[in-house]
Scaffold this motif. Structure first.
Motif, PDB file in Angstrom:
ATOM      1  N   GLY A  87      -5.078 -25.441  45.478  1.00  0.00           N
ATOM      2  CA  GLY A  87      -4.565 -24.261  44.794  1.00  0.00           C
ATOM      3  C   GLY A  87      -5.301 -24.070  43.488  1.00  0.00           C
ATOM      4  N   THR A  88      -5.103 -22.922  42.883  1.00  0.00           N
ATOM      5  CA  THR A  88      -5.790 -22.616  41.620  1.00  0.00           C
ATOM      6  C   THR A  88      -4.805 -22.016  40.639  1.00  0.00           C
ATOM      7  OG1 THR A  88      -7.876 -22.198  42.773  1.00  0.00           O
ATOM      8  CG2 THR A  88      -7.663 -21.311  40.553  1.00  0.00           C
ATOM      9  N   VAL A  89      -4.785 -22.574  39.431  1.00  0.00           N
ATOM     10  CA  VAL A  89      -3.946 -22.057  38.359  1.00  0.00           C
ATOM     11  C   VAL A  89      -4.854 -21.269  37.425  1.00  0.00           C
ATOM     12  CG1 VAL A  89      -2.251 -22.591  36.582  1.00  0.00           C
ATOM     13  CG2 VAL A  89      -2.486 -24.104  38.568  1.00  0.00           C
ATOM     14  N   GLU A  90      -4.582 -19.982  37.299  1.00  0.00           N
ATOM     15  CA  GLU A  90      -5.458 -19.092  36.543  1.00  0.00           C
ATOM     16  C   GLU A  90      -4.873 -18.806  35.162  1.00  0.00           C
ATOM     17  OE1 GLU A  90      -6.664 -15.650  38.685  1.00  0.00           O
ATOM     18  OE2 GLU A  90      -7.506 -16.821  40.336  1.00  0.00           O
ATOM     19  N   PHE A  91      -5.773 -18.804  34.165  1.00  0.00           N
ATOM     20  CA  PHE A  91      -5.387 -18.565  32.781  1.00  0.00           C
ATOM     21  C   PHE A  91      -6.293 -17.501  32.169  1.00  0.00           C
ATOM     22  CE2 PHE A  91      -4.437 -23.038  33.693  1.00  0.00           C
ATOM     23  CZ  PHE A  91      -3.107 -23.130  33.298  1.00  0.00           C
ATOM     24  N   LEU A  92      -5.753 -16.803  31.170  1.00  0.00           N
ATOM     25  CA  LEU A  92      -6.551 -15.922  30.326  1.00  0.00           C
ATOM     26  C   LEU A  92      -6.639 -16.593  28.966  1.00  0.00           C
ATOM     27  CD1 LEU A  92      -7.992 -13.175  30.409  1.00  0.00           C
ATOM     28  CD2 LEU A  92      -5.950 -12.173  29.390  1.00  0.00           C
ATOM     29  N   LEU A 113      -5.643  -8.018  27.250  1.00  0.00           N
ATOM     30  CA  LEU A 113      -6.580  -8.566  26.269  1.00  0.00           C
ATOM     31  C   LEU A 113      -7.972  -8.056  26.610  1.00  0.00           C
ATOM     32  CD1 LEU A 113      -5.345 -12.273  25.989  1.00  0.00           C
ATOM     33  CD2 LEU A 113      -4.614 -10.269  24.695  1.00  0.00           C
ATOM     34  N   GLU A 114      -8.526  -7.229  25.737  1.00  0.00           N
ATOM     35  CA  GLU A 114      -9.799  -6.554  26.022  1.00  0.00           C
ATOM     36  C   GLU A 114     -10.957  -7.522  26.256  1.00  0.00           C
ATOM     37  OE1 GLU A 114     -10.337  -3.424  26.496  1.00  0.00           O
ATOM     38  OE2 GLU A 114      -8.793  -2.261  25.491  1.00  0.00           O
ATOM     39  N   THR A 115     -10.977  -8.608  25.524  1.00  0.00           N
ATOM     40  CA  THR A 115     -12.127  -9.517  25.601  1.00  0.00           C
ATOM     41  C   THR A 115     -11.688 -10.942  25.932  1.00  0.00           C
ATOM     42  OG1 THR A 115     -12.050  -9.863  23.212  1.00  0.00           O
ATOM     43  CG2 THR A 115     -13.515  -8.137  24.024  1.00  0.00           C
ATOM     44  N   GLY A 116     -10.787 -11.088  26.867  1.00  0.00           N
ATOM     45  CA  GLY A 116     -10.335 -12.422  27.245  1.00  0.00           C
ATOM     46  C   GLY A 116     -11.357 -13.152  28.101  1.00  0.00           C
ATOM     47  N   ARG A 117     -11.140 -14.427  28.263  1.00  0.00           N
ATOM     48  CA  ARG A 117     -11.958 -15.264  29.147  1.00  0.00           C
ATOM     49  C   ARG A 117     -11.076 -15.709  30.310  1.00  0.00           C
ATOM     50  NH1 ARG A 117     -16.738 -16.663  25.770  1.00  0.00           N
ATOM     51  NH2 ARG A 117     -17.309 -18.195  27.359  1.00  0.00           N
ATOM     52  N   HIS A 118     -11.552 -15.467  31.518  1.00  0.00           N
ATOM     53  CA  HIS A 118     -10.795 -15.825  32.717  1.00  0.00           C
ATOM     54  C   HIS A 118     -11.203 -17.242  33.113  1.00  0.00           C
ATOM     55  CE1 HIS A 118      -8.702 -14.502  36.560  1.00  0.00           C
ATOM     56  NE2 HIS A 118      -9.124 -15.734  36.817  1.00  0.00           N
ATOM     57  N   GLY A 134     -23.599 -18.162  26.994  1.00  0.00           N
ATOM     58  CA  GLY A 134     -22.209 -18.462  27.314  1.00  0.00           C
ATOM     59  C   GLY A 134     -21.216 -17.444  26.816  1.00  0.00           C
ATOM     60  N   ASP A 135     -21.691 -16.292  26.359  1.00  0.00           N
ATOM     61  CA  ASP A 135     -20.817 -15.238  25.838  1.00  0.00           C
ATOM     62  C   ASP A 135     -20.425 -14.330  27.000  1.00  0.00           C
ATOM     63  OD1 ASP A 135     -19.450 -13.485  24.287  1.00  0.00           O
ATOM     64  OD2 ASP A 135     -21.193 -12.642  23.267  1.00  0.00           O
ATOM     65  N   THR A 136     -19.412 -14.730  27.771  1.00  0.00           N
ATOM     66  CA  THR A 136     -19.124 -14.079  29.056  1.00  0.00           C
ATOM     67  C   THR A 136     -17.649 -13.704  29.170  1.00  0.00           C
ATOM     68  OG1 THR A 136     -18.778 -16.260  30.064  1.00  0.00           O
ATOM     69  CG2 THR A 136     -20.970 -15.292  30.263  1.00  0.00           C
ATOM     70  N   ASP A 137     -17.187 -12.763  28.372  1.00  0.00           N
ATOM     71  CA  ASP A 137     -15.784 -12.359  28.485  1.00  0.00           C
ATOM     72  C   ASP A 137     -15.616 -11.263  29.533  1.00  0.00           C
ATOM     73  OD1 ASP A 137     -16.332  -9.824  27.305  1.00  0.00           O
ATOM     74  OD2 ASP A 137     -16.177 -10.709  25.323  1.00  0.00           O
ATOM     75  N   ARG A 160     -13.082 -23.644  36.209  1.00  0.00           N
ATOM     76  CA  ARG A 160     -14.124 -22.652  36.480  1.00  0.00           C
ATOM     77  C   ARG A 160     -13.925 -21.487  35.526  1.00  0.00           C
ATOM     78  NH1 ARG A 160     -12.438 -23.952  42.194  1.00  0.00           N
ATOM     79  NH2 ARG A 160     -10.830 -22.348  41.996  1.00  0.00           N
ATOM     80  N   GLU A 161     -15.028 -20.835  35.155  1.00  0.00           N
ATOM     81  CA  GLU A 161     -14.919 -19.596  34.386  1.00  0.00           C
ATOM     82  C   GLU A 161     -15.383 -18.443  35.265  1.00  0.00           C
ATOM     83  OE1 GLU A 161     -16.135 -17.427  30.202  1.00  0.00           O
ATOM     84  OE2 GLU A 161     -15.886 -19.595  30.311  1.00  0.00           O
ATOM     85  N   CYS A 162     -14.559 -17.406  35.321  1.00  0.00           N
ATOM     86  CA  CYS A 162     -14.820 -16.249  36.182  1.00  0.00           C
ATOM     87  C   CYS A 162     -14.634 -14.969  35.383  1.00  0.00           C
ATOM     88  CB  CYS A 162     -13.871 -16.265  37.382  1.00  0.00           C
ATOM     89  SG  CYS A 162     -13.704 -17.862  38.202  1.00  0.00           S
ATOM     90  N   SER A 163     -15.188 -14.916  34.183  1.00  0.00           N
ATOM     91  CA  SER A 163     -14.913 -13.805  33.268  1.00  0.00           C
ATOM     92  C   SER A 163     -15.663 -12.526  33.622  1.00  0.00           C
ATOM     93  CB  SER A 163     -15.259 -14.222  31.832  1.00  0.00           C
ATOM     94  OG  SER A 163     -14.441 -15.300  31.414  1.00  0.00           O
ATOM     95  N   ILE A 164     -16.824 -12.642  34.256  1.00  0.00           N
ATOM     96  CA  ILE A 164     -17.605 -11.444  34.573  1.00  0.00           C
ATOM     97  C   ILE A 164     -17.036 -10.822  35.840  1.00  0.00           C
ATOM     98  CG2 ILE A 164     -19.887 -10.547  35.144  1.00  0.00           C
ATOM     99  CD1 ILE A 164     -21.088 -12.680  33.416  1.00  0.00           C
ATOM    100  N   GLN A 165     -16.386  -9.669  35.654  1.00  0.00           N
ATOM    101  CA  GLN A 165     -15.634  -9.043  36.733  1.00  0.00           C
ATOM    102  C   GLN A 165     -15.918  -7.549  36.784  1.00  0.00           C
ATOM    103  OE1 GLN A 165     -11.474  -9.939  36.154  1.00  0.00           O
ATOM    104  NE2 GLN A 165     -11.821 -12.139  35.961  1.00  0.00           N
ATOM    105  N   ARG A 166     -15.719  -6.979  37.971  1.00  0.00           N
ATOM    106  CA  ARG A 166     -15.732  -5.530  38.119  1.00  0.00           C
ATOM    107  C   ARG A 166     -14.432  -5.142  38.813  1.00  0.00           C
ATOM    108  NH1 ARG A 166     -15.009  -5.666  43.262  1.00  0.00           N
ATOM    109  NH2 ARG A 166     -16.627  -5.331  44.814  1.00  0.00           N
ATOM    110  N   ARG A 167     -13.781  -4.167  38.242  1.00  0.00           N
ATOM    111  CA  ARG A 167     -12.490  -3.719  38.764  1.00  0.00           C
ATOM    112  C   ARG A 167     -11.530  -4.900  38.907  1.00  0.00           C
ATOM    113  NH1 ARG A 167     -13.690   0.901  43.410  1.00  0.00           N
ATOM    114  NH2 ARG A 167     -14.336   2.538  41.961  1.00  0.00           N
TER     115      ARG A 167
END
Length: 670
Positions: A275-280, A200-205, A445-448, A224-231
């Motif tokens: 633990g952490t359950v991660e979603f897109l 998904l090109e523009t998902g939110r983590h 808040g536009d942070t995909d 938590r939102e962790c959408s801004i990522q590198r690699r």
């Protein structure tokens, strides 16, 4: 349900750096003794000095030290520890290690072995979550991907943290990318298994922190939102998620759905501990299970600051059989965390190594710990002044976390602290972080996950102090250097720099920054007026080797200057600048041949893409270097013939090594 209570008196942290120091902080507060393990490369690290006992693991590479479970268990016995906390990364999600810890009679500060096993394979875990009613993205067999499936994301089944991940948009690229992902996964996790899923090109983590005990209580502590990522590795993390906040305000009930899915996921595998359950997620509130991290997350501080919980202390309590309260505390305010890396975002995120001469983040209220009342700025760092960043481990230097009653206030507090920080010695992603935190899209808040692509990495990675600000900083560097020279002078020490009986030529110094070369010409006239082309209307108020005060356009500005050999670091309210003083005369022995491919970092050659005599085009991969847990491609600078290849697979190289030469004047076959 009968639960055995086991007292922990001494805990060994099977990790290094920042996370080891973080666990030590909670252990000390709980009256538990601390034991560190360290590689030879980490012998002088802060986590070693802070532990009650430290045990050496001979070697440097992770495979010889922090990934050797039997050595870590032996270290625990030798030091008298009765428990092991794995931190994150390394062996933290290794079920065999967790079992070996328990078989050795030690308390494992983590989830049950079975839970780790069930979530250890991303392929099998998705099938289990699907059966439990948790939304999932379908797994794709790499050998059966079609044009209709593109783009796809290759992922390592056994790991995380961005290692072994590749986005593929054409079928022609798929085989090579699978090979590279598998090699990286094998190096990082000891397992080369990879799989594909729709990208998904523009998902939110978005992820949910869970905490469960052995008595059947499962908390969904917060998202938590962790959408801004590198690699595919997180750079900025925050709690709560701006997307969830927005949709819940519109009545979507997304938070309740996320929390229920996370609790269902934890309950399905009999989870205990943190633990952490991660979603897109998509912009409409739909979300899909990605993975469950059966460990503490790097970004756990934002949850701690918004809940007041000490998650490490809760891990220690749960491991000892202590029951959690029925419900977690309510969330309060907003927290944002950034990961400060020794890397150059403008140069394809190249990791950096060397000495951190100084790290000073202004306004820090607490380090590693959870304040009694919500407030300000927290620093979790694995380094101190003088620490050496090597090539064997992840290049993260520190995490800086800000809390405030509103999201914008937290972003402003964090951006200002970073912009005013003194970080000397290495190139870092500090300016990128400041630019992100101040960007209108982030503030709205536009942070995909496509944030860097959408807003331009070149612009986001630009220096905060650029243009006129950097030129004036170069002038301050020249004046401070001149003051230092005068201070060290053995004759006529009181004469001002460049003093002459009659007017003469300007003083001249040349400095190079990451983006420009500054030729600083100046002459000090009567009254402190500076005759210079660097900037108009400038007067010198004062200059010492450490500080320069200038009046520019009627505005007084102060510059702090520090020198380390030919490195000059200038800090001001306009931002930080780092310069290399250019010598007046060049040593001929330092000049390399045209077409030389220079190692941009120390590392190990893991693959070759060409042979001597091959005709290559610009951008052709010549070889791959592995450094700091990442693989980096070294490509041909121009069309030509590969006339020299000075390395082989397995060779370790230093920064600046001439790896190969591409001659663009020779045609193949000549």
């Amino acid at each position: 349900m009968t639960v055995t209570t086991t007292a922990v008196t001494s805990v060994l942290v099977a990790n290094r750096g920042e996370i080891a120091r973080r666990v030590f902080a909670s252990a000390r507060a709980a009256g538990i003794a601390t034991v560190a393990v360290y590689s030879d490369a980490d012998a002088d690290s802060p986590h070693v000095r802070e532990a009650d006992v430290a045990v050496r693991l001979p070697g440097n590479a992770a495979a010889d030290t922090y990934l050797r479970g039997e050595k870590i268990i032996a270290a625990a016995h030798a030091a008298g520890a009765d428990a092991i906390h794995p931190g994150y990364g390394f062996l933290s999600e290794n079920a065999e290690f967790a079992k070996a810890v328990q078989d050795a009679g030690l308390t494992w500060i983590g989830p049950p072995v079975k839970s780790i096993e069930l979530m250890g394979s991303k392929v099998e875990s998705k099938k289990m979550m699907d059966a439990a009613g948790v939304p999932v993205l379908a797994e794709l067999d790499p050998g059966q991907v079609t044009e209709a499936d593109l783009p796809v994301l290759i992922k390592a089944s056994a790991g995380g943290g961005g290692r072994g991940m590749r986005v593929v948009r054409t079928l022609a690229d798929l085989p090579g990318q699978i090979e590279g992902a598998a090699a990286e996964a094998l190096s990082a996790f000891g397992d080369a298994t990879v799989f594909c899923e729709r990208y998904l090109e523009t998902g939110r983590h978005i992820e949910v922190q869970v905490m469960a005990d052995a008595h059947g209580t499962v908390w969904a502590v917060g998202e938590r939102e962790c959408s801004i990522q590198r690699r595919h590795q997180k750079v900025v993390e925050e709690a709560p998620s701006p997307l969830v906040e927005k949709l819940d305000a519109e009545g979507a009930g997304m938070r309740d759905k996320l929390f229920q899915a996370a609790v269902d996921a934890a309950a399905a595998i009999g989870y205990e501990g943190a633990g952490t359950v991660e979603f897109l997620a998509d912009e409409k509130g739909g979300f899909y299970f990605l993975e469950m991290n059966t460990r503490l997350q790097v970004e756990h501080p934002v949850t701690e600051l918004t809940t007041g919980l000490d998650l490490v202390d809760l891990q220690l309590q749960v491991a000892q059989g202590i029951a959690l309260p029925a419900q977690p505390p309510a969330s309060r305010g907003y927290a944002i965390e950034v990961r400060l890396y020794a890397e150059d975002p403008a140069q394809e995120w190249q990791p950096q190594s060397g000495t951190v001469h100084r790290i000073d983040i202004p306004g820090v209220d607490t380090e590693f710990t959870v304040p009694a009342a919500p407030r300000g700025l927290r620093l979790d760092s694995g380094i101190v002044d003088g620490s050496v960043v090597g090539v064997f481990y992840d290049p993260m230097l520190a995490k800086v976390i800000a809390w405030a009653p509103t999201r914008r206030a937290a972003a402003a507090r964090l951006a200002t602290a970073l912009a005013q920080a003194k970080i000397h010695g290495l190139v870092t992603n500090r300016d990128l972080l400041v630019n992100v935190l101040r960007h209108p899209a982030f503030l709205s808040g536009d942070t995909d996950t496509a944030f860097f692509d959408r807003h331009g990495l070149e612009a986001l990675a630009a220096p905060v102090a650029s243009g006129d600000s950097e030129r004036v900083s170069a002038l301050a560097a020249a004046l401070a250097t001149a003051a230092a020279n005068r201070q060290a002078a053995r004759v006529v020490g009181r004469a001002p720099s460049g003093w002459r009986n009659v007017p003469s030529q300007r003083q001249r110094k040349v400095f190079e920054s990451a983006t420009a070369t500054h030729e600083v010409d100046y002459r000090i006239l009567r009254g402190g007026v500076l005759d210079t082309d660097v900037v108009d209307d400038v007067e010198l108020v004062s200059a010492t080797p450490q500080s320069v005060v200038l009046t520019v356009g009627g505005l007084t500005r102060r510059f702090a200057v520090a020198r380390y050999g030919d490195l000059v670091c200038v800090d001001s309210a306009a931002g930080a600048s780092a310069f290399r003083a250019v010598p007046r005369f060049v040593d001929p022995s330092t000049v390399v041949a045209a077409g030389s491919l220079i190692a941009p970092m120390p590392g190990t050659v893991v693959r070759l893409g060409a042979s001597v005599g091959d005709h290559v085009t610009a951008g052709t991969p010549i070889l791959w270097l592995e450094a700091m847990k990442m693989e980096h491609t070294i490509t041909a600078p121009a069309d030509g013939v590969l006339t020299e290849l000075n390395v082989a697979v397995g060779r370790q190289v230093d920064v600046g090594t001439v790896l190969a030469i591409v001659d663009d004047t020779t045609e193949a076959g000549e």
